[in-house]
Design a protein around this motif. Structure first.
Motif, PDB file in Angstrom:
ATOM      1  N   SER A  11      88.783  16.914 155.246  1.00 49.20           N
ATOM      2  CA  SER A  11      88.965  16.470 156.942  1.00 49.20           C
ATOM      3  C   SER A  11      90.366  16.948 156.918  1.00 49.20           C
ATOM      4  O   SER A  11      91.352  16.096 156.783  1.00 49.20           O
ATOM      5  CB  SER A  11      88.504  15.395 157.119  1.00 49.20           C
ATOM      6  N   LYS A  16      91.817  14.516 153.644  1.00 52.88           N
ATOM      7  CA  LYS A  16      90.802  13.496 153.113  1.00 52.88           C
ATOM      8  C   LYS A  16      89.811  14.406 152.365  1.00 52.88           C
ATOM      9  O   LYS A  16      89.174  15.382 153.210  1.00 52.88           O
ATOM     10  CB  LYS A  16      90.419  12.432 153.642  1.00 52.88           C
ATOM     11  N   PRO A  35      84.795  11.063 146.150  1.00 52.65           N
ATOM     12  CA  PRO A  35      86.074  11.037 146.857  1.00 52.65           C
ATOM     13  C   PRO A  35      87.333  11.520 146.029  1.00 52.65           C
ATOM     14  O   PRO A  35      87.272  11.307 145.096  1.00 52.65           O
ATOM     15  CB  PRO A  35      86.353   9.541 147.166  1.00 52.65           C
ATOM     16  N   ARG A 123      80.547  15.938 151.979  1.00 55.37           N
ATOM     17  CA  ARG A 123      81.080  15.241 153.394  1.00 55.37           C
ATOM     18  C   ARG A 123      80.760  13.676 153.274  1.00 55.37           C
ATOM     19  O   ARG A 123      81.711  13.022 153.909  1.00 55.37           O
ATOM     20  CB  ARG A 123      80.081  15.788 154.611  1.00 55.37           C
ATOM     21  N   LYS A 124      79.846  13.311 152.848  1.00 58.30           N
ATOM     22  CA  LYS A 124      79.646  12.056 152.333  1.00 58.30           C
ATOM     23  C   LYS A 124      80.967  11.155 151.617  1.00 58.30           C
ATOM     24  O   LYS A 124      81.301  10.178 151.955  1.00 58.30           O
ATOM     25  CB  LYS A 124      78.364  11.443 151.720  1.00 58.30           C
ATOM     26  N   ILE A 126      83.917  12.268 151.790  1.00 59.74           N
ATOM     27  CA  ILE A 126      85.043  11.995 152.606  1.00 59.74           C
ATOM     28  C   ILE A 126      85.157  10.673 153.451  1.00 59.74           C
ATOM     29  O   ILE A 126      85.952  10.175 153.462  1.00 59.74           O
ATOM     30  CB  ILE A 126      85.290  13.129 153.603  1.00 59.74           C
ATOM     31  N   ARG A 127      83.783  10.187 153.607  1.00 60.18           N
ATOM     32  CA  ARG A 127      83.660   8.909 154.372  1.00 60.18           C
ATOM     33  C   ARG A 127      83.690   7.733 153.573  1.00 60.18           C
ATOM     34  O   ARG A 127      83.970   6.692 153.996  1.00 60.18           O
ATOM     35  CB  ARG A 127      82.296   8.781 155.002  1.00 60.18           C
ATOM     36  N   ILE A 128      83.783   7.808 152.157  1.00 58.79           N
ATOM     37  CA  ILE A 128      83.522   6.527 151.267  1.00 58.79           C
ATOM     38  C   ILE A 128      85.285   6.060 151.092  1.00 58.79           C
ATOM     39  O   ILE A 128      86.197   6.994 150.731  1.00 58.79           O
ATOM     40  CB  ILE A 128      83.228   7.317 149.714  1.00 58.79           C
TER      41      ILE A 128
END
Length: 128
Positions: A11, A16, A35, A123-124, A126-128
């Motif tokens: 991102s 990140k 991550p 992509r998941k 990155i959100r962790i």
């Protein structure tokens, strides 16, 4: 033979980042969203391969590995065993080191459309 699909995502570039690893082994599916902290997109792609190799060492030692990635840079670098890029060189060296414990390690380029599971996992991550 273990089928391994990898993808890296960032991102921002750098930003990140996360790695996605999707595996088919012995009739089972394994999914990992990892991550990676702040990295460039290309670094995340290389690191996804490294993370997948570490997972394989832990769960599938001595298996034949067939990796797939939608990153031409990663696939070309690993297949040619060469890069002029000083950032990618230690990543290539780590891939070589990690893959040497397996009897066979193959890596093949696939299109993004054939790598959707690994992409979603990256992509998941990155959100962790």
């Amino acid at each position: 033979m273990i089928e391994v699909y990898t993808d890296g995502a960032s991102s921002g570039n750098p930003g990140k980042s996360g790695a996605g690893v999707y595996m088919k082994a012995n009739g089972n599916i394994y999914e990992y969203a990892i991550p990676l902290g702040v990295r460039s997109n290309h670094e995340a792609e290389f690191q996804a391969v490294i993370e997948a190799l570490k997972i394989c060492q832990e769960h599938f030692p001595d298996e034949i590995l067939s990796f797939r990635s939608d990153s031409r840079i990663v696939v070309d670098t690993v297949e040619k065993d060469f890069t002029k890029n000083k950032t990618f060189l230690p990543l290539l060296e780590e891939i070589k080191k990690e893959s040497n414990s397996f009897p066979y390690f193959f890596i093949k380029w696939i299109s993004e459309s054939h790598n959707k599971h690994a992409d979603e996992l990256a992509r998941k991550a990155i959100r962790i």
